[in-house]
Scaffold this motif. Structure first.
Motif, PDB file in Angstrom:
ATOM      1  N   GLY A 313      93.818  21.433  22.468  1.00  0.00           N
ATOM      2  CA  GLY A 313      93.497  22.767  21.972  1.00  0.00           C
ATOM      3  C   GLY A 313      93.060  23.742  23.038  1.00  0.00           C
ATOM      4  O   GLY A 313      92.459  24.782  22.729  1.00  0.00           O
ATOM      5  N   THR A 314      93.334  23.446  24.317  1.00  0.00           N
ATOM      6  CA  THR A 314      92.902  24.329  25.403  1.00  0.00           C
ATOM      7  C   THR A 314      94.088  24.770  26.243  1.00  0.00           C
ATOM      8  O   THR A 314      95.198  24.250  26.121  1.00  0.00           O
ATOM      9  N   GLN A 315      93.821  25.726  27.107  1.00  0.00           N
ATOM     10  CA  GLN A 315      94.810  26.182  28.072  1.00  0.00           C
ATOM     11  C   GLN A 315      94.155  26.196  29.445  1.00  0.00           C
ATOM     12  O   GLN A 315      93.061  26.742  29.623  1.00  0.00           O
ATOM     13  N   LEU A 316      94.802  25.582  30.406  1.00  0.00           N
ATOM     14  CA  LEU A 316      94.261  25.543  31.768  1.00  0.00           C
ATOM     15  C   LEU A 316      94.113  26.966  32.302  1.00  0.00           C
ATOM     16  O   LEU A 316      95.047  27.758  32.248  1.00  0.00           O
ATOM     17  N   HIS A 317      92.920  27.297  32.766  1.00  0.00           N
ATOM     18  CA  HIS A 317      92.578  28.629  33.283  1.00  0.00           C
ATOM     19  C   HIS A 317      92.608  29.695  32.198  1.00  0.00           C
ATOM     20  O   HIS A 317      92.687  30.890  32.500  1.00  0.00           O
ATOM     21  N   GLY A 319      91.150  32.025  29.002  1.00  0.00           N
ATOM     22  CA  GLY A 319      89.947  32.835  28.931  1.00  0.00           C
ATOM     23  C   GLY A 319      89.083  32.563  27.726  1.00  0.00           C
ATOM     24  O   GLY A 319      88.024  33.195  27.569  1.00  0.00           O
ATOM     25  N   ARG A 320      89.463  31.625  26.865  1.00  0.00           N
ATOM     26  CA  ARG A 320      88.667  31.333  25.689  1.00  0.00           C
ATOM     27  C   ARG A 320      87.504  30.398  26.038  1.00  0.00           C
ATOM     28  O   ARG A 320      87.518  29.730  27.066  1.00  0.00           O
ATOM     29  N   GLN A 321      86.533  30.347  25.146  1.00  0.00           N
ATOM     30  CA  GLN A 321      85.348  29.527  25.405  1.00  0.00           C
ATOM     31  C   GLN A 321      85.692  28.055  25.540  1.00  0.00           C
ATOM     32  O   GLN A 321      85.126  27.342  26.371  1.00  0.00           O
ATOM     33  N   GLU A 322      86.647  27.573  24.730  1.00  0.00           N
ATOM     34  CA  GLU A 322      87.002  26.158  24.789  1.00  0.00           C
ATOM     35  C   GLU A 322      87.840  25.805  26.007  1.00  0.00           C
ATOM     36  O   GLU A 322      88.007  24.621  26.339  1.00  0.00           O
ATOM     37  N   ASP A 323      88.390  26.824  26.693  1.00  0.00           N
ATOM     38  CA  ASP A 323      89.223  26.545  27.864  1.00  0.00           C
ATOM     39  C   ASP A 323      88.402  26.182  29.103  1.00  0.00           C
ATOM     40  O   ASP A 323      88.856  25.423  29.958  1.00  0.00           O
ATOM     41  N   LEU A 324      87.218  26.743  29.208  1.00  0.00           N
ATOM     42  CA  LEU A 324      86.433  26.595  30.434  1.00  0.00           C
ATOM     43  C   LEU A 324      86.048  25.151  30.750  1.00  0.00           C
ATOM     44  O   LEU A 324      86.223  24.703  31.892  1.00  0.00           O
ATOM     45  N   PRO A 325      85.537  24.361  29.789  1.00  0.00           N
ATOM     46  CA  PRO A 325      85.164  22.977  30.137  1.00  0.00           C
ATOM     47  C   PRO A 325      86.337  22.181  30.695  1.00  0.00           C
ATOM     48  O   PRO A 325      86.170  21.436  31.679  1.00  0.00           O
ATOM     49  N   PHE A 326      87.511  22.312  30.088  1.00  0.00           N
ATOM     50  CA  PHE A 326      88.660  21.568  30.596  1.00  0.00           C
ATOM     51  C   PHE A 326      89.090  22.074  31.969  1.00  0.00           C
ATOM     52  O   PHE A 326      89.391  21.279  32.867  1.00  0.00           O
ATOM     53  N   THR A 327      89.119  23.383  32.141  1.00  0.00           N
ATOM     54  CA  THR A 327      89.545  23.945  33.429  1.00  0.00           C
ATOM     55  C   THR A 327      88.657  23.470  34.565  1.00  0.00           C
ATOM     56  O   THR A 327      89.139  23.065  35.629  1.00  0.00           O
ATOM     57  N   VAL A 328      87.341  23.495  34.331  1.00  0.00           N
ATOM     58  CA  VAL A 328      86.401  23.073  35.378  1.00  0.00           C
ATOM     59  C   VAL A 328      86.514  21.574  35.625  1.00  0.00           C
ATOM     60  O   VAL A 328      86.519  21.114  36.776  1.00  0.00           O
ATOM     61  N   ALA A 329      86.615  20.797  34.543  1.00  0.00           N
ATOM     62  CA  ALA A 329      86.723  19.346  34.698  1.00  0.00           C
ATOM     63  C   ALA A 329      88.028  18.964  35.386  1.00  0.00           C
ATOM     64  O   ALA A 329      88.064  18.019  36.185  1.00  0.00           O
ATOM     65  N   TRP A 330      89.095  19.673  35.094  1.00  0.00           N
ATOM     66  CA  TRP A 330      90.396  19.371  35.701  1.00  0.00           C
ATOM     67  C   TRP A 330      90.350  19.544  37.210  1.00  0.00           C
ATOM     68  O   TRP A 330      90.945  18.762  37.956  1.00  0.00           O
TER      69      TRP A 330
END
Length: 520
Positions: A313-317, A319-330
């Motif tokens: 349910g996220t997109q790398l980089h 701008g949504r709130q749920e995207d940030l944890p995955f982007t940083v962890a990736w």
């Protein structure tokens, strides 16, 4: 064990789990149309195997082959005084009894603090002097033994699965050559396969506990404390006092189990916790030096499953709130996810049998590992994947990234592409074209140049940390405002500088764009 038989003779394979007289049991028959076969006894770690056949009415027996579990024969370490969990129940009990879960939570916090102060990881080699020859596998066996002493057999087996001593007396399984275990043998009927399928389905389903709705909030609080215990150093800002990696792995497995149980309902707060757990699994220099090689297979597999779950349910980089944890962890974990063994990681996947479950599927796991592998080889792989999710494909042609896809707004397509590309390199040019017009956006550092094929002007913009090409075009069907506009035919120093940095003739590209639209 290679077994040769006379042509046409049926050979019975007998096994004895104990090797004692009179304990032989028939395990199967080599088909008469096979003259030789390789006997595999994967779960018989003790006892003996022999072959029996009848020739001219006479019973002939082969010599018994005695099987030894070498790991059980190796010298054992004496229990040491290292901190350990006093809780030693089965993993499933944690999710069925909140009182046990509370006790485990307290014990985990105590253990994390104690081992953080004493040193992060258990030694991966035995400190007990032995006179026997030490085999290469002993380093791994010693590590497993120390983990089991610290965690108990159930939790240790959760992260490093292996057959334990009490499993050795279970029924022996065997196969001959490439016989398909899903096929019906001569002494079986179709109902057998149905029973096997039901057993496997039931076993799979029981991996995920059922958390009562009124207990979900309590288990979420337990999970928050688990995460804090293994991701916060015992001594503030001293990351060498983090708990050892096996504790971090245990908490990650338990956390993924609670996610599969639907404990978070519709609450997305789990993403932040799982991001920190993924970060905690990234091996640092100490872990790389101290862990035995075999442990890394399990570590990387678990990290891949955690990242595949976090990616949902996220997109790398994005701008949504749920995207940030995955982007940083990736950014932290992708290098190690690429090392994951897919087959081993798939064994960790849990079924979505409970309402509101968050679990990664096999497809999502494969895609996550593949993206990590591609990113290691191609620096633009992540940009390609992100754009593909938006329905765009990019291809580099003579220094310009051509954007393809079904889009009406070429401004937005070019801006999205160049925004993703400049995450990798601070200089990039993207050209998006639809049947009506084409847009070129070139970015170098904080300068952006835009050309619309329908307008004979250069547009120059200044960018900032919050002002990106994509953000500038979100609500614009045409060129973004606040541009410095100059005639296309003029030779501007700024345009020449941008072209030189990109190694492109921007004036020639702009002329080509306008001629294409004129011919359309």
């Amino acid at each position: 064990m290679e077994l040769a038989a006379p042509p046409g003779e049926r050979v019975t394979i007998e096994t004895s789990p104990t090797g004692a007289p009179g304990s032989w049991t028939a395990s199967g028959v080599i088909p008469s149309d096979q003259q030789s076969a390789r006997l595999l006894v994967p779960e018989l770690t003790g006892g003996a195997v022999r072959a029996v056949m009848d020739v001219a009415g006479e019973r002939l027996e082969s010599a018994a082959v005695f099987i030894t579990d070498s790991s059980r024969c190796r010298p054992r370490q004496d229990p040491n005084d290292a901190p350990r969990l006093s809780w030693s129940g089965e993993v499933g009990e944690l999710f069925t009894d909140p009182l046990l879960a509370q006790r485990f939570t307290n014990e985990l916090g105590r253990l994390a603090e104690q081992v953080g102060l004493r040193g992060r990881t258990p030694s991966s080699t035995s400190t007990t002097p032995v006179s026997s020859h030490v085999e290469p596998g002993d380093r791994w066996a010693d590590y497993l033994e120390e983990c089991e002493q610290a965690l108990g057999a159930s939790l240790s087996g959760l992260i490093f699965p292996r057959k334990r001593a009490r499993d050795h007396n279970t029924a022996t399984h065997w196969s001959i050559d490439d016989v398909d275990e899903g096929e019906v043998t001569e002494d079986e009927d179709e109902d057998v396969l149905d029973g096997v399928a039901r057993d496997e389905e039931e076993n799979s389903a029981t991996q995920v506990p059922k958390i009562r709705p009124d207990q979900r909030a309590k288990y979420r609080r337990f999970a928050e404390r688990w995460v804090a215990a293994v991701t916060e150093p015992t001594v503030e800002d001293d990351w060498s006092t983090l708990p050892p990696i096996h504790l971090r792995m245990v908490v990650t497995r338990l956390y993924l189990t609670l996610l599969a149980a639907g404990a978070w309902h519709k609450d997305d707060s789990w993403r932040s916790d799982l991001r920190w757990l993924a970060w905690s699994l990234v091996p640092d220099d100490d872990v790389l030096d101290e862990l035995p090689a075999e442990a890394f297979d399990h570590l990387y597999a678990l990290l891949a499953v955690a990242m595949a779950t976090l990616r949902q349910g996220t997109q790398l980089h994005g701008g949504r709130q749920e995207d940030l944890p995955f982007t940083v962890a990736w950014a932290d974990a992708s290098e190690w996810v690429a090392e994951a063994d897919l087959s081993l990681a798939e064994e960790l996947l849990l079924p979505a049998t409970q309402p509101f479950a968050w679990v990664a599927t096999s497809k999502e796991l494969r895609e996550t590992i593949r993206l990590a592998e591609e990113a290691r080889q191609d620096p633009y792989a992540e940009a390609r994947a992100t754009l593909a999710e938006a329905g765009l494909a990019i291809e580099l042609q003579e220094g310009v990234w051509r954007v393809e896809g079904d889009f009406a707004n070429a401004y937005r397509a070019a801006a999205r592409a160049v925004t993703e590309l400049t995450r990798i390199d601070d200089a990039a040019a993207a050209l998006a074209r639809n049947p009506r017009y084409a847009v070129l956006i070139a970015v170098v550092d904080r300068k952006m140049l835009l050309v619309d094929s329908r307008m004979a002007v250069w547009r120059l913009y200044s960018l900032s940390g919050t002002r990106t090409p994509l953000s500038m075009t979100i609500e614009c069907s045409g060129p973004p405002p606040h541009a410095r506009t100059l005639p296309l035919g003029s030779q501007l120093p700024e345009v020449n500088d941008l072209g030189a940095r990109l190694n492109l003739d921007l004036f020639a590209i702009a002329t080509e764009m306008r001629s294409f639209i004129a011919c359309s």
